[in-house]
Design an enzyme around this catalytic site. Structure first.
Site, PDB file in Angstrom:
ATOM      1  N   LYS A  82      68.417  -1.075  21.128  1.00  0.00           N
ATOM      2  CA  LYS A  82      69.360   0.047  21.208  1.00  0.00           C
ATOM      3  C   LYS A  82      70.659  -0.533  21.748  1.00  0.00           C
ATOM      4  CE  LYS A  82      70.511   4.145  23.800  1.00  0.00           C
ATOM      5  NZ  LYS A  82      70.105   5.244  24.691  1.00  0.00           N
TER       6      LYS A  82
ATOM      7  N   GLY B 155      73.722  11.965  29.932  1.00  0.00           N
ATOM      8  CA  GLY B 155      73.379  12.648  31.170  1.00  0.00           C
ATOM      9  C   GLY B 155      74.099  13.961  31.395  1.00  0.00           C
TER      10      GLY B 155
ATOM     11  N   ALA C 118      71.578  11.111  23.389  1.00  0.00           N
ATOM     12  CA  ALA C 118      72.344  11.453  24.597  1.00  0.00           C
ATOM     13  C   ALA C 118      72.986  12.833  24.554  1.00  0.00           C
ATOM     14  CB  ALA C 118      73.430  10.423  24.893  1.00  0.00           C
ATOM     15  N   GLY C 119      73.075  13.425  25.729  1.00  0.00           N
ATOM     16  CA  GLY C 119      73.765  14.694  25.903  1.00  0.00           C
ATOM     17  C   GLY C 119      72.878  15.920  25.836  1.00  0.00           C
TER      18      GLY C 119
ATOM     19  N   ASN D 267      66.705  11.493  27.855  1.00  0.00           N
ATOM     20  CA  ASN D 267      66.113  10.966  29.084  1.00  0.00           C
ATOM     21  C   ASN D 267      66.341  11.919  30.250  1.00  0.00           C
ATOM     22  OD1 ASN D 267      66.088   7.629  30.595  1.00  0.00           O
ATOM     23  ND2 ASN D 267      65.354   9.519  31.440  1.00  0.00           N
ATOM     24  N   THR D 268      67.623  12.086  30.611  1.00  0.00           N
ATOM     25  CA  THR D 268      67.946  12.846  31.820  1.00  0.00           C
ATOM     26  C   THR D 268      67.392  14.267  31.780  1.00  0.00           C
ATOM     27  OG1 THR D 268      69.971  11.543  31.953  1.00  0.00           O
ATOM     28  CG2 THR D 268      69.835  13.486  33.361  1.00  0.00           C
TER      29      THR D 268
END
Lengths: 64, 257
Positions: free
Chosen positions: B96, B157, B184-185, B206-207
Protein backbone atom coordinates in the site's frame (compact mmCIF):
# COMPACT_ATOMS: atom_id res chain seq x y z
CA UNK A 1 32.92 1.23 16.75
CA UNK A 2 30.43 4.07 17.12
CA UNK A 3 27.27 3.78 15.05
CA UNK A 4 23.74 5.11 15.22
CA UNK A 5 21.18 2.32 15.63
CA UNK A 6 17.53 3.23 15.23
CA UNK A 7 18.39 6.83 15.99
CA UNK A 8 20.47 6.12 19.11
CA UNK A 9 24.23 6.40 19.35
CA UNK A 10 25.77 3.02 20.20
CA UNK A 11 29.25 1.67 20.75
CA UNK A 12 29.37 -1.84 19.31
CA UNK A 13 31.88 -4.61 18.77
CA UNK A 14 30.31 -6.03 15.62
CA UNK A 15 32.02 -5.26 12.32
CA UNK A 16 29.25 -6.35 9.99
CA UNK A 17 25.49 -5.93 9.88
CA UNK A 18 24.63 -9.54 10.67
CA UNK A 19 26.91 -9.44 13.68
CA UNK A 20 25.32 -6.22 14.84
CA UNK A 21 21.85 -7.78 14.84
CA UNK A 22 23.12 -10.70 16.91
CA UNK A 23 25.01 -8.44 19.31
CA UNK A 24 21.97 -6.25 19.87
CA UNK A 25 19.56 -9.15 20.32
CA UNK A 26 17.46 -8.76 17.18
CA UNK A 27 15.88 -11.88 15.76
CA UNK A 28 12.83 -12.98 13.79
CA UNK A 29 11.28 -10.87 11.11
CA UNK A 30 13.29 -7.70 10.79
CA UNK A 31 14.51 -5.68 7.83
CA UNK A 32 17.59 -3.51 7.75
CA UNK A 33 18.93 -0.41 6.12
CA UNK A 34 22.40 1.10 6.22
CA UNK A 35 22.78 4.82 5.66
CA UNK A 36 19.24 4.95 4.27
CA UNK A 37 19.83 2.10 1.78
CA UNK A 38 17.99 -1.21 2.09
CA UNK A 39 20.25 -4.16 2.88
CA UNK A 40 18.57 -7.51 2.09
CA UNK A 41 18.88 -10.21 4.72
CA UNK A 42 21.15 -12.27 2.50
CA UNK A 43 23.71 -9.48 2.28
CA UNK A 44 23.92 -8.55 5.95
CA UNK A 45 26.92 -10.76 6.72
CA UNK A 46 28.88 -9.25 3.84
CA UNK A 47 27.91 -5.71 4.80
CA UNK A 48 30.77 -4.29 6.83
CA UNK A 49 30.20 -1.41 9.21
CA UNK A 50 32.24 1.73 9.58
CA UNK A 51 32.34 4.45 12.19
CA UNK A 52 29.36 6.76 12.00
CA UNK A 53 27.12 4.37 10.05
CA UNK A 54 23.40 4.81 10.50
CA UNK A 55 21.54 1.51 10.83
CA UNK A 56 17.79 1.03 10.92
CA UNK A 57 16.20 -2.22 12.08
CA UNK A 58 12.46 -2.42 11.53
CA UNK A 59 9.85 -5.03 12.32
CA UNK A 60 6.12 -5.60 11.80
CA UNK A 61 3.94 -3.05 13.54
CA UNK A 62 0.32 -2.01 13.56
CA UNK A 63 -0.71 0.07 10.57
CA UNK A 64 -3.67 1.50 8.74
CA UNK B 1 -18.08 -11.76 -8.55
CA UNK B 2 -15.44 -9.41 -7.27
CA UNK B 3 -12.54 -8.21 -9.34
CA UNK B 4 -9.14 -9.74 -8.93
CA UNK B 5 -6.53 -7.85 -6.95
CA UNK B 6 -3.34 -8.83 -8.74
CA UNK B 7 -4.76 -12.28 -9.31
CA UNK B 8 -6.25 -12.62 -5.83
CA UNK B 9 -9.98 -12.56 -5.23
CA UNK B 10 -10.79 -11.06 -1.87
CA UNK B 11 -13.02 -13.13 0.42
CA UNK B 12 -15.08 -10.00 1.13
CA UNK B 13 -14.86 -6.25 0.47
CA UNK B 14 -13.50 -5.17 3.86
CA UNK B 15 -9.85 -4.27 4.35
CA UNK B 16 -9.15 -3.47 7.97
CA UNK B 17 -6.26 -1.62 9.56
CA UNK B 18 -4.49 -2.92 12.63
CA UNK B 19 -3.54 0.33 14.41
CA UNK B 20 -4.95 2.20 17.39
CA UNK B 21 -7.02 -0.57 18.99
CA UNK B 22 -7.44 -0.49 22.77
CA UNK B 23 -5.58 -3.81 23.03
CA UNK B 24 -4.18 -6.60 20.85
CA UNK B 25 -7.00 -8.84 22.06
CA UNK B 26 -9.64 -6.42 20.81
CA UNK B 27 -7.81 -6.08 17.49
CA UNK B 28 -7.80 -9.84 17.13
CA UNK B 29 -11.47 -10.13 18.05
CA UNK B 30 -12.42 -7.35 15.61
CA UNK B 31 -10.90 -9.37 12.80
CA UNK B 32 -12.37 -12.67 13.88
CA UNK B 33 -15.85 -11.29 14.51
CA UNK B 34 -16.04 -9.30 11.27
CA UNK B 35 -14.26 -11.76 9.02
CA UNK B 36 -12.27 -8.97 7.34
CA UNK B 37 -10.04 -10.67 4.81
CA UNK B 38 -7.21 -8.15 4.47
CA UNK B 39 -5.10 -6.59 7.24
CA UNK B 40 -2.97 -3.52 6.68
CA UNK B 41 0.27 -3.41 8.62
CA UNK B 42 3.40 -1.28 8.77
CA UNK B 43 7.05 -1.31 9.70
CA UNK B 44 8.55 0.57 12.59
CA UNK B 45 11.81 0.47 14.49
CA UNK B 46 12.11 -2.75 16.41
CA UNK B 47 12.60 -2.40 20.15
CA UNK B 48 14.81 -4.50 22.35
CA UNK B 49 11.83 -6.54 23.57
CA UNK B 50 10.92 -7.73 20.08
CA UNK B 51 7.40 -6.24 20.11
CA UNK B 52 7.20 -6.62 16.35
CA UNK B 53 7.59 -10.38 16.56
CA UNK B 54 4.65 -10.75 18.96
CA UNK B 55 2.50 -8.58 16.73
CA UNK B 56 3.50 -10.54 13.66
CA UNK B 57 2.58 -13.85 15.27
CA UNK B 58 -0.87 -12.54 16.07
CA UNK B 59 -1.43 -11.35 12.50
CA UNK B 60 -0.12 -14.63 11.10
CA UNK B 61 -2.57 -16.54 13.29
CA UNK B 62 -5.48 -14.53 11.85
CA UNK B 63 -4.81 -16.15 8.48
CA UNK B 64 -5.69 -13.01 6.49
CA UNK B 65 -4.09 -11.38 3.46
CA UNK B 66 -1.47 -8.88 4.60
CA UNK B 67 -1.09 -5.47 2.97
CA UNK B 68 1.94 -3.58 4.28
CA UNK B 69 1.96 0.19 3.93
CA UNK B 70 4.52 2.94 3.54
CA UNK B 71 2.69 5.19 5.99
CA UNK B 72 4.52 8.33 6.96
CA UNK B 73 6.77 8.44 3.92
CA UNK B 74 7.23 11.85 2.33
CA UNK B 75 9.77 11.11 -0.42
CA UNK B 76 10.03 8.61 -3.26
CA UNK B 77 13.30 7.27 -1.89
CA UNK B 78 11.89 6.74 1.59
CA UNK B 79 8.79 5.00 0.24
CA UNK B 80 10.74 2.75 -2.12
CA UNK B 81 13.17 1.72 0.61
CA UNK B 82 10.28 1.05 3.00
CA UNK B 83 8.57 -1.06 0.35
CA UNK B 84 11.67 -3.18 -0.08
CA UNK B 85 11.90 -3.71 3.67
CA UNK B 86 8.20 -4.60 3.81
CA UNK B 87 8.52 -7.12 0.99
CA UNK B 88 11.25 -8.90 2.89
CA UNK B 89 9.61 -8.81 6.30
CA UNK B 90 6.07 -9.68 5.22
CA UNK B 91 7.03 -11.93 2.32
CA UNK B 92 4.53 -10.32 -0.04
CA UNK B 93 4.71 -8.30 -3.24
CA UNK B 94 1.70 -6.26 -2.16
CA UNK B 95 2.43 -2.73 -0.99
CA UNK B 96 0.00 0.00 0.00
CA UNK B 97 1.92 2.95 -1.34
CA UNK B 98 1.43 6.10 0.71
CA UNK B 99 3.35 9.23 -0.12
CA UNK B 100 2.19 12.03 2.07
CA UNK B 101 2.28 15.54 0.68
CA UNK B 102 0.46 17.65 3.24
CA UNK B 103 0.89 17.58 6.98
CA UNK B 104 -2.62 18.50 8.09
CA UNK B 105 -4.72 16.62 5.58
CA UNK B 106 -2.22 13.81 4.92
CA UNK B 107 -3.17 14.32 1.28
CA UNK B 108 -1.13 12.12 -1.06
CA UNK B 109 1.65 13.78 -3.04
CA UNK B 110 0.42 12.37 -6.31
CA UNK B 111 3.47 13.45 -8.31
CA UNK B 112 5.84 11.47 -6.15
CA UNK B 113 3.24 8.72 -5.88
CA UNK B 114 3.28 8.09 -9.63
CA UNK B 115 7.07 8.08 -9.69
CA UNK B 116 7.35 5.65 -6.79
CA UNK B 117 4.61 3.45 -8.25
CA UNK B 118 6.57 3.16 -11.50
CA UNK B 119 9.82 2.27 -9.74
CA UNK B 120 8.15 -0.34 -7.56
CA UNK B 121 6.04 -1.86 -10.35
CA UNK B 122 9.14 -2.27 -12.49
CA UNK B 123 10.75 -4.01 -9.54
CA UNK B 124 7.97 -6.58 -9.31
CA UNK B 125 5.85 -5.02 -6.58
CA UNK B 126 2.06 -5.12 -6.74
CA UNK B 127 1.22 -1.57 -5.83
CA UNK B 128 -1.97 -0.41 -4.09
CA UNK B 129 -1.61 3.37 -4.40
CA UNK B 130 -3.30 5.59 -1.83
CA UNK B 131 -4.33 8.43 -4.10
CA UNK B 132 -6.80 11.26 -4.57
CA UNK B 133 -9.95 10.97 -6.67
CA UNK B 134 -8.25 12.70 -9.62
CA UNK B 135 -8.91 10.84 -12.88
CA UNK B 136 -5.70 11.89 -14.59
CA UNK B 137 -3.61 10.77 -11.65
CA UNK B 138 -5.51 7.49 -11.79
CA UNK B 139 -4.56 7.11 -15.45
CA UNK B 140 -0.93 7.87 -14.70
CA UNK B 141 -0.88 5.31 -11.91
CA UNK B 142 -2.28 2.66 -14.23
CA UNK B 143 0.32 3.58 -16.85
CA UNK B 144 2.96 3.24 -14.15
CA UNK B 145 1.92 -0.37 -13.63
CA UNK B 146 -0.71 -0.21 -10.89
CA UNK B 147 -3.63 -2.60 -11.29
CA UNK B 148 -5.57 -1.23 -8.31
CA UNK B 149 -6.48 2.34 -7.35
CA UNK B 150 -7.29 3.45 -3.82
CA UNK B 151 -8.74 6.98 -3.74
CA UNK B 152 -9.39 8.62 -0.42
CA UNK B 153 -12.92 9.11 0.82
CA UNK B 154 -11.77 11.86 3.17
CA UNK B 155 -8.55 12.59 5.10
CA UNK B 156 -7.16 9.68 7.09
CA UNK B 157 -8.81 9.33 10.46
CA UNK B 158 -11.29 12.14 9.82
CA UNK B 159 -14.41 9.98 9.76
CA UNK B 160 -16.06 12.37 7.33
CA UNK B 161 -17.15 9.72 4.88
CA UNK B 162 -17.13 10.33 1.14
CA UNK B 163 -16.17 13.97 0.59
CA UNK B 164 -16.57 13.85 -3.18
CA UNK B 165 -19.05 11.25 -4.34
CA UNK B 166 -19.27 12.95 -7.73
CA UNK B 167 -15.58 12.31 -8.40
CA UNK B 168 -15.67 8.80 -6.99
CA UNK B 169 -18.60 7.96 -9.25
CA UNK B 170 -16.68 9.41 -12.19
CA UNK B 171 -13.70 7.30 -11.26
CA UNK B 172 -15.86 4.17 -11.27
CA UNK B 173 -17.20 5.08 -14.69
CA UNK B 174 -13.76 5.92 -16.08
CA UNK B 175 -12.09 2.73 -14.88
CA UNK B 176 -14.81 0.08 -15.08
CA UNK B 177 -12.41 -2.87 -15.02
CA UNK B 178 -9.94 -1.64 -12.40
CA UNK B 179 -10.39 -2.74 -8.79
CA UNK B 180 -11.18 0.43 -6.85
CA UNK B 181 -10.95 0.78 -3.09
CA UNK B 182 -12.09 3.71 -1.00
CA UNK B 183 -9.22 4.10 1.41
CA UNK B 184 -9.49 6.39 4.41
CA UNK B 185 -12.01 8.84 5.81
CA UNK B 186 -14.75 6.34 6.63
CA UNK B 187 -16.48 6.99 9.95
CA UNK B 188 -19.78 5.13 9.80
CA UNK B 189 -21.14 1.94 8.27
CA UNK B 190 -23.34 4.10 6.05
CA UNK B 191 -20.19 5.67 4.54
CA UNK B 192 -18.80 2.23 3.76
CA UNK B 193 -22.11 1.12 2.27
CA UNK B 194 -22.24 4.28 0.15
CA UNK B 195 -18.80 3.53 -1.29
CA UNK B 196 -19.91 0.04 -2.25
CA UNK B 197 -23.18 1.35 -3.71
CA UNK B 198 -21.05 3.47 -6.07
CA UNK B 199 -19.64 0.22 -7.37
CA UNK B 200 -16.34 0.24 -5.53
CA UNK B 201 -14.75 -3.14 -4.98
CA UNK B 202 -13.65 -2.75 -1.39
CA UNK B 203 -13.31 -0.32 1.49
CA UNK B 204 -10.19 0.10 3.58
CA UNK B 205 -10.67 1.58 7.01
CA UNK B 206 -9.00 1.59 10.40
CA UNK B 207 -9.79 4.46 12.75
CA UNK B 208 -13.57 4.11 12.47
CA UNK B 209 -13.32 0.64 13.98
CA UNK B 210 -10.28 0.94 16.23
CA UNK B 211 -11.41 4.15 17.95
CA UNK B 212 -15.09 3.25 18.24
CA UNK B 213 -16.36 2.66 21.76
CA UNK B 214 -16.91 -0.97 20.82
CA UNK B 215 -14.46 -1.82 18.04
CA UNK B 216 -15.64 -5.40 17.68
CA UNK B 217 -19.26 -4.37 17.15
CA UNK B 218 -18.19 -1.64 14.73
CA UNK B 219 -16.08 -4.09 12.75
CA UNK B 220 -19.11 -6.33 12.37
CA UNK B 221 -21.21 -3.32 11.41
CA UNK B 222 -18.70 -2.32 8.74
CA UNK B 223 -18.70 -5.79 7.28
CA UNK B 224 -22.51 -5.85 7.16
CA UNK B 225 -22.40 -2.41 5.53
CA UNK B 226 -19.94 -3.25 2.76
CA UNK B 227 -21.81 -6.43 1.98
CA UNK B 228 -25.16 -4.61 1.93
CA UNK B 229 -23.74 -1.86 -0.30
CA UNK B 230 -22.23 -4.39 -2.67
CA UNK B 231 -25.48 -6.31 -2.92
CA UNK B 232 -27.31 -3.06 -3.59
CA UNK B 233 -24.94 -2.10 -6.39
CA UNK B 234 -25.10 -5.52 -7.99
CA UNK B 235 -28.89 -5.51 -7.80
CA UNK B 236 -29.08 -2.54 -10.22
CA UNK B 237 -30.84 0.04 -8.04
CA UNK B 238 -33.62 2.33 -9.24
CA UNK B 239 -32.97 5.91 -10.25
CA UNK B 240 -33.88 8.55 -7.67
CA UNK B 241 -36.71 10.86 -8.73
CA UNK B 242 -38.13 14.09 -7.35
CA UNK B 243 -41.80 13.22 -7.13
CA UNK B 244 -43.73 10.30 -5.80
CA UNK B 245 -44.72 7.39 -7.92
CA UNK B 246 -47.37 5.19 -6.33
CA UNK B 247 -46.14 1.69 -5.68
CA UNK B 248 -49.54 0.28 -4.86
CA UNK B 249 -51.65 -0.24 -8.01
CA UNK B 250 -54.43 2.32 -8.50
CA UNK B 251 -56.54 -0.01 -10.65
CA UNK B 252 -59.03 -1.99 -8.60
CA UNK B 253 -59.10 0.42 -5.71
CA UNK B 254 -62.54 0.29 -4.04
CA UNK B 255 -64.77 3.36 -4.48
CA UNK B 256 -65.33 4.51 -0.91
CA UNK B 257 -65.67 8.28 -0.96
Amino acid sequence: MKIVLNGEARDVAATDLAGLLTECGFSGRVATSLNEEFVPAGLRAAQTLTDGDRVEVVAPMQGG
Amino acid sequence: MGKSFYGVELPNPLMLGTAQYPSPAILEEAFRASGAGVATVSLRREGAGGAGQTFWQMIADLDVLVLPNTAGCHTVKEAVTTAHMAREVFDTKWIKLELIGHTDSLQPDVFQLVEAARILSEDGFEVFPYTTEDLIVGERLLEAGCEVLMPWGAPIGSGRGLNNTYALRAMRAEFPDVPLVVDAGIGLPSHAAAAMELGFDAVLLNTAVAKAGDPVAMAKGMMAAVEAGQMGFEADPIEARDMAEASTPVIGKAFLS
